[in-house]
Scaffold this motif. Structure first.
Motif, mmCIF file in Angstrom:
data_model
loop_
_atom_site.group_PDB
_atom_site.id
_atom_site.type_symbol
_atom_site.label_atom_id
_atom_site.label_comp_id
_atom_site.label_asym_id
_atom_site.label_seq_id
_atom_site.Cartn_x
_atom_site.Cartn_y
_atom_site.Cartn_z
ATOM 1 N N ILE A 349 10.841 -14.586 8.059
ATOM 2 C CA ILE A 349 11.149 -14.683 6.623
ATOM 3 C C ILE A 349 11.298 -13.302 5.989
ATOM 4 O O ILE A 349 11.245 -13.151 4.776
ATOM 5 C CB ILE A 349 10.095 -15.520 5.853
ATOM 6 N N GLY A 350 11.464 -12.309 6.850
ATOM 7 C CA GLY A 350 11.832 -10.987 6.356
ATOM 8 C C GLY A 350 10.685 -10.056 6.049
ATOM 9 O O GLY A 350 10.887 -8.984 5.468
ATOM 10 N N MET A 351 9.455 -10.428 6.447
ATOM 11 C CA MET A 351 8.342 -9.512 6.189
ATOM 12 C C MET A 351 8.290 -8.460 7.304
ATOM 13 O O MET A 351 8.739 -8.694 8.419
ATOM 14 C CB MET A 351 7.018 -10.284 6.114
ATOM 15 N N GLU A 352 7.704 -7.327 6.977
ATOM 16 C CA GLU A 352 7.633 -6.241 7.950
ATOM 17 C C GLU A 352 6.210 -6.150 8.496
ATOM 18 O O GLU A 352 5.244 -6.137 7.710
ATOM 19 C CB GLU A 352 8.016 -4.925 7.262
ATOM 20 N N ILE A 353 6.066 -6.097 9.810
ATOM 21 C CA ILE A 353 4.729 -6.002 10.408
ATOM 22 C C ILE A 353 4.421 -4.522 10.642
ATOM 23 O O ILE A 353 5.072 -3.872 11.468
ATOM 24 C CB ILE A 353 4.649 -6.774 11.753
ATOM 25 N N VAL A 354 3.444 -3.994 9.915
ATOM 26 C CA VAL A 354 3.139 -2.569 10.097
ATOM 27 C C VAL A 354 2.057 -2.355 11.140
ATOM 28 O O VAL A 354 1.787 -1.239 11.555
ATOM 29 C CB VAL A 354 2.738 -1.896 8.759
ATOM 30 N N GLY A 355 1.421 -3.427 11.574
ATOM 31 C CA GLY A 355 0.418 -3.306 12.631
ATOM 32 C C GLY A 355 -0.161 -4.663 12.948
ATOM 33 O O GLY A 355 -0.261 -5.525 12.067
#
Ligand code: SF4
Length: 486
Positions: A349-355
């Motif tokens: 859904i377009g979220m960014e995984i930073v960790g």
């Protein structure tokens, strides 16, 4: 104790455990957790682990044989839910005192407690938990349970996992052993069918398994036993007649799944109901295993149809959140087995995984995460609180998903946080659960409190404000409504 030592050694060489398989013989002998140091049982002792696994069996009376504090320590540490019986919510303990121990009264007290429970509640079974004190003074809990079972005519099951033998995780496995030794296979069901399955390691947290069960019902798959979430004693006792099994939380009950396969030829696979793809994969594998065990192959088509329908509905519902969540950065610090499922669904859904933590992820899942993140630097086994705080206070994430232990790090860094571990209050399993998770993320990120708390305090803007007398004016008590009328 000698049979307990043998059991513990047996657990340490669990062949179905992937992590164990990578160890050499010496490391395997040392066990699954770091040696305990004073205070290290803060994460839960073995007794606590056994109680966590068994207490969700809802119609059983769970009697803790030991000092009162042991029951207090293990009480209610997971938000599992019951669809019927409430007996598991009643706390039973022999509440031993120094005097009972000095006078050698503890076994007698246990027998008396068992009689009281039988007379007052007439449960289908009573589970008796050993604790450090009763094991160290040499109480023969097995003998007392055997005598009580004969006298009162109901199963009385000794759970031999005193706290000092090890970690909570070891206690989880000892609970599985107790079920194998005393419960599973003791009742023969008269309604065995080709679509019967067991779900192992599912705790029904916040009632989330009820989001999955209707899917299985639609496929015509019957849950012989869900162990332990919302389980009944009889279902667990009959669970040896299931055709296949799914292991949900592999670290807790892997020994149970493997031994049920050996003893009763129930094949199992490890799967997850967290995330859309994971749920679909789990349903498919259940259907495949059942077909291998003799079920009609039509179930495969039914499963594909159901998956196509449900996925379409779920993705459509998730699309509604895209404009609000696209580009938002997520830090996942769950340490749970669900990292892959979460990473995949949130990225969709377009979220960014930073960790993301991958401590309990399988090798296969780590590989998948590495591929979708395109950078293994975003994966970590565990992160020290100081590093977490630095990352959040430097605004490198818009939200942290984690367990309760790290919530205050996020709050101190004025960063939205959502509980995705066992204490959570919302169900996240299955297709509907994934939509609920995204809804909760949306609510947390867009909660107006964050803009308020991130504003500098008045004394940070104007240091002189701290020196000036308070502008607070006393409100006449007469103008405040009396408390009783509120
Ligand atoms: S079983 Fe032992 S370690 Fe666990 S709570 Fe009781 S006294 Fe503490």
């Amino acid at each position: 104790m000698s049979s307990l030592s043998a059991k513990i050694q047996d657990i340490f060489v669990e062949p179905a455990c992937e992590k164990n398989g990578r160890k050499d013989a010496g490391a395997r002998k040392k066990g699954c957790s770091k040696p305990l140091t004073p205070g290290a049982t803060a994460g839960g002792c073995a007794f606590d682990g056994a109680k966590v696994v068994l207490q969700p069996i809802t119609d059983v009376a769970h009697l803790v044989h030991g000092p009162l504090a042991c029951e207090g320590n293990s009480w209610d540490n997971r938000g599992t839910a019951s669809s019927g019986p409430t007996l598991w919510r009643t706390s039973f303990t022999t509440d031993l005192t120094e005097l009972d121990i000095i006078m050698g009264q503890s076994e007698r007290r246990l027998f008396h407690a068992l009689r009281q429970i039988k007379e007052a509640y007439a449960p289908p079974a009573i589970f008796v938990y050993a604790t450090c004190v009763t094991e160290l003074i040499g109480d023969d809990i097995r003998a007392v349970c055997k005598r009580a079972a004969e006298k009162f005519g109901l199963p009385v099951v000794p759970i031999n996992a005193p706290g000092f033998v090890g970690s909570k995780n070891l206690g989880n496995k000892l609970a599985g052993e107790a079920l194998l030794d005393h419960v599973i296979g003791t009742v023969e069901p008269d309604d065995v069918g080709p679509y019967d399955i067991n779900i192992l390691g599912e705790f029904n947290l916040s009632g989330e398994f009820w989001l999955v069960k209707p899917l299985l019902d639609r496929l015509g798959v019957r849950i012989r036993a869900c162990i332990p979430g919302d389980a009944r004693y009889r279902d667990v006792a009959c669970s040896h007649r299931a055709r296949a099994a799914m292991l949900v939380c592999s670290t807790a009950l892997i020994n149970l799944a493997r031994k049920m396969e050996e003893r009763w030829q129930i094949p199992f696979f490890e799967g997850s109901f967290y995330g859309i793809t994971a749920t679909s994969e789990a349903l498919r594998r259940i259907a495949e295993l059942l077909v291998k065990r003799g079920a009609d192959a039509q179930i495969l088509d039914r499963t594909d149809t159901l998956i196509a329908e449900e996925e379409a509905i779920a993705w459509k519902r998730l699309e509604a959140y895209r404009p609000r969540l696209e580009g938002k950065r997520v830090l996942i610090n769950s340490g749970g087995v669900k990292s892959w499922s979460l990473v995949h669904a949130l990225m969709e859904i377009g979220m960014e995984i930073v960790g993301t933590s991958v401590k309990k992820s399988t090798v296969e899942d780590k590989e998948r995460i590495k591929q979708v993140l395109n950078d293994e630097h975003h994966m970590f086994e565990s992160m020290a609180p100081r590093e977490l705080y630095t990352m959040l206070s430097e605004h490198k994430a818009d939200i942290m998903l984690s367990g309760g232990r790290t919530q205050f790090i996020a709050l101190k860094a004025k960063t939205p946080w959502l509980d995705i571990n066992q204490e959570r209050h919302h169900p996240y399993a299955g297709y509907d659960g994934m939509v609920e998770l995204v809804r909760q993320i949306d609510l947390a990120i867009h909660n107006p409190i964050w803009s308020e708390v991130r504003e500098p305090a008045p004394w940070e803007v104007d240091p002189a404000a701290e020196e000036r007398p308070s502008t607070y004016t006393h409100t006449e008590t007469a103008s405040v409504a009396p408390f009783a009328e509120c």
